[in-house]
Write a protein that holds these residues in place. Structure first.
Motif, PDB file in Angstrom:
ATOM      1  N   UNK A 110       0.849  -1.181   0.000  1.00 29.48           N
ATOM      2  CA  UNK A 110       0.000   0.000   0.000  1.00 29.48           C
ATOM      3  C   UNK A 110       0.888   1.235   0.000  1.00 29.48           C
ATOM      4  N   UNK A 111       0.324   2.362  -0.331  1.00 33.61           N
ATOM      5  CA  UNK A 111       1.063   3.609  -0.407  1.00 33.61           C
ATOM      6  C   UNK A 111       0.679   4.479   0.775  1.00 33.61           C
ATOM      7  N   UNK A 112       1.673   5.057   1.424  1.00 28.68           N
ATOM      8  CA  UNK A 112       1.429   5.981   2.523  1.00 28.68           C
ATOM      9  C   UNK A 112       1.602   7.380   1.969  1.00 28.68           C
ATOM     10  N   UNK A 113       0.535   8.131   1.951  1.00 32.52           N
ATOM     11  CA  UNK A 113       0.586   9.484   1.419  1.00 32.52           C
ATOM     12  C   UNK A 113       1.252  10.404   2.433  1.00 32.52           C
ATOM     13  N   UNK A 114       2.136  11.257   1.968  1.00 32.80           N
ATOM     14  CA  UNK A 114       2.790  12.237   2.830  1.00 32.80           C
ATOM     15  C   UNK A 114       2.501  13.627   2.299  1.00 32.80           C
ATOM     16  N   UNK A 115       2.835  14.599   3.097  1.00 30.09           N
ATOM     17  CA  UNK A 115       2.560  15.983   2.712  1.00 30.09           C
ATOM     18  C   UNK A 115       3.433  16.434   1.542  1.00 30.09           C
ATOM     19  N   UNK A 116       4.542  15.751   1.295  1.00 28.64           N
ATOM     20  CA  UNK A 116       5.453  16.165   0.244  1.00 28.64           C
ATOM     21  C   UNK A 116       5.015  15.709  -1.140  1.00 28.64           C
ATOM     22  N   UNK A 117       4.009  14.862  -1.231  1.00 27.96           N
ATOM     23  CA  UNK A 117       3.605  14.326  -2.520  1.00 27.96           C
ATOM     24  C   UNK A 117       2.619  15.249  -3.218  1.00 27.96           C
ATOM     25  N   UNK A 118       2.637  15.217  -4.507  1.00 30.63           N
ATOM     26  CA  UNK A 118       1.667  15.967  -5.297  1.00 30.63           C
ATOM     27  C   UNK A 118       2.097  17.397  -5.528  1.00 30.63           C
ATOM     28  N   UNK A 119       1.444  18.031  -6.439  1.00 31.72           N
ATOM     29  CA  UNK A 119       1.781  19.429  -6.733  1.00 31.72           C
ATOM     30  C   UNK A 119       1.372  20.321  -5.569  1.00 31.72           C
ATOM     31  N   UNK A 120       2.239  21.232  -5.256  1.00 34.78           N
ATOM     32  CA  UNK A 120       1.951  22.138  -4.147  1.00 34.78           C
ATOM     33  C   UNK A 120       1.280  23.391  -4.678  1.00 34.78           C
ATOM     34  N   UNK A 121       0.172  23.723  -4.057  1.00 35.42           N
ATOM     35  CA  UNK A 121      -0.513  24.961  -4.395  1.00 35.42           C
ATOM     36  C   UNK A 121      -0.083  26.003  -3.382  1.00 35.42           C
ATOM     37  N   UNK A 122       0.415  27.094  -3.880  1.00 34.87           N
ATOM     38  CA  UNK A 122       0.817  28.150  -2.971  1.00 34.87           C
ATOM     39  C   UNK A 122      -0.423  28.893  -2.492  1.00 34.87           C
ATOM     40  N   UNK A 123      -0.409  29.186  -1.198  1.00 34.91           N
ATOM     41  CA  UNK A 123      -1.525  29.927  -0.625  1.00 34.91           C
ATOM     42  C   UNK A 123      -1.519  31.339  -1.194  1.00 34.91           C
ATOM     43  N   UNK A 124      -2.668  31.884  -1.422  1.00 32.37           N
ATOM     44  CA  UNK A 124      -2.696  33.250  -1.941  1.00 32.37           C
ATOM     45  C   UNK A 124      -2.044  34.205  -0.937  1.00 32.37           C
ATOM     46  N   UNK A 125      -1.183  35.060  -1.436  1.00 28.37           N
ATOM     47  CA  UNK A 125      -0.478  35.998  -0.576  1.00 28.37           C
ATOM     48  C   UNK A 125      -1.401  37.159  -0.207  1.00 28.37           C
ATOM     49  N   UNK A 126      -1.511  37.373   1.084  1.00 32.57           N
ATOM     50  CA  UNK A 126      -2.312  38.484   1.580  1.00 32.57           C
ATOM     51  C   UNK A 126      -1.335  39.507   2.133  1.00 32.57           C
ATOM     52  N   UNK A 127      -1.533  40.759   1.802  1.00 26.27           N
ATOM     53  CA  UNK A 127      -0.583  41.767   2.263  1.00 26.27           C
ATOM     54  C   UNK A 127      -0.698  41.962   3.772  1.00 26.27           C
ATOM     55  N   UNK A 128       0.380  42.469   4.351  1.00 25.46           N
ATOM     56  CA  UNK A 128       0.493  42.585   5.803  1.00 25.46           C
ATOM     57  C   UNK A 128      -0.582  43.501   6.388  1.00 25.46           C
TER      58      UNK A 128
END
Length: 171
Positions: A47-65
């Motif tokens: 079986x495959x253990x999914x980790x957070x490093x797998x798959x394409x990473x979607x960057x969170x939308x940047x919100x200004x300070x």
């Protein structure tokens, strides 16, 4: 005392123990085989253990300070301050770290009686809300060489809430 029959029993006991050991080893190897030659690809992984490093990473939308600070909640920041309380006080007294009352817009390395490492000057000259925001994310990255052992606050909301709380403390 040692006749032929005694020696035969000892040798037979030793051979029997060796046989049981070898059979147990072979059985365990067959049941719990973890790789090697002879099994092919069909037995590579159950079986495959999914980790957070797998798959394409979607960057969170940047919100200004400024937008983040506008939504900051000092009440929630007081709860976040619980992580700081082990090393910092807010009553004007130094502890393991310098006191934090009046820290917002205070000059960096300016608390009398506290021995700073000098590494914090890499952050800037004053603890502006922006400088605090970037420093609190990962202190060791923002000021390499700092003696502050805190790992940081990865969540933007926690950092702005904490800064909003620290602003209420005044000086």
């Amino acid at each position: 005392m040692f006749d032929t029959m005694t020696m035969t029993k000892v040798l037979g006991g030793f051979c029997g123990a060796l046989l049981i050991y070898l059979l147990g080893n072979m059985s365990a190897e067959a049941l719990y085989h973890v790789g090697g030659e002879g099994h092919g690809e069909e037995h590579a992984q159950g079986y495959v253990i999914a980790t957070a490093d797998e798959g394409p990473k979607e960057e969170a939308p940047q919100v200004d300070f400024a937008t983040l600070m506008a939504s900051a909640d000092a009440g929630k920041g007081e709860k976040v301050f619980g992580k700081c309380r082990a090393c910092h006080k807010i009553d004007g007294n130094n502890a393991t770290g310098p006191h934090l009352d009046g820290v917002v817009n205070r000059a960096i390395d300016s608390v009398d009686g506290f021995n700073y490492s000098g590494a914090l000057l890499q952050v800037g000259e004053t603890w502006t809300p922006e400088n605090l925001f970037h420093f609190l994310k990962k202190p060791k990255e923002a000021a390499p060489g700092t003696t502050m052992g805190f790992a940081g606050l990865p969540k933007d909301a926690d950092r702005v809430n904490l800064i909003a709380y620290l602003e209420t403390l005044g000086g």
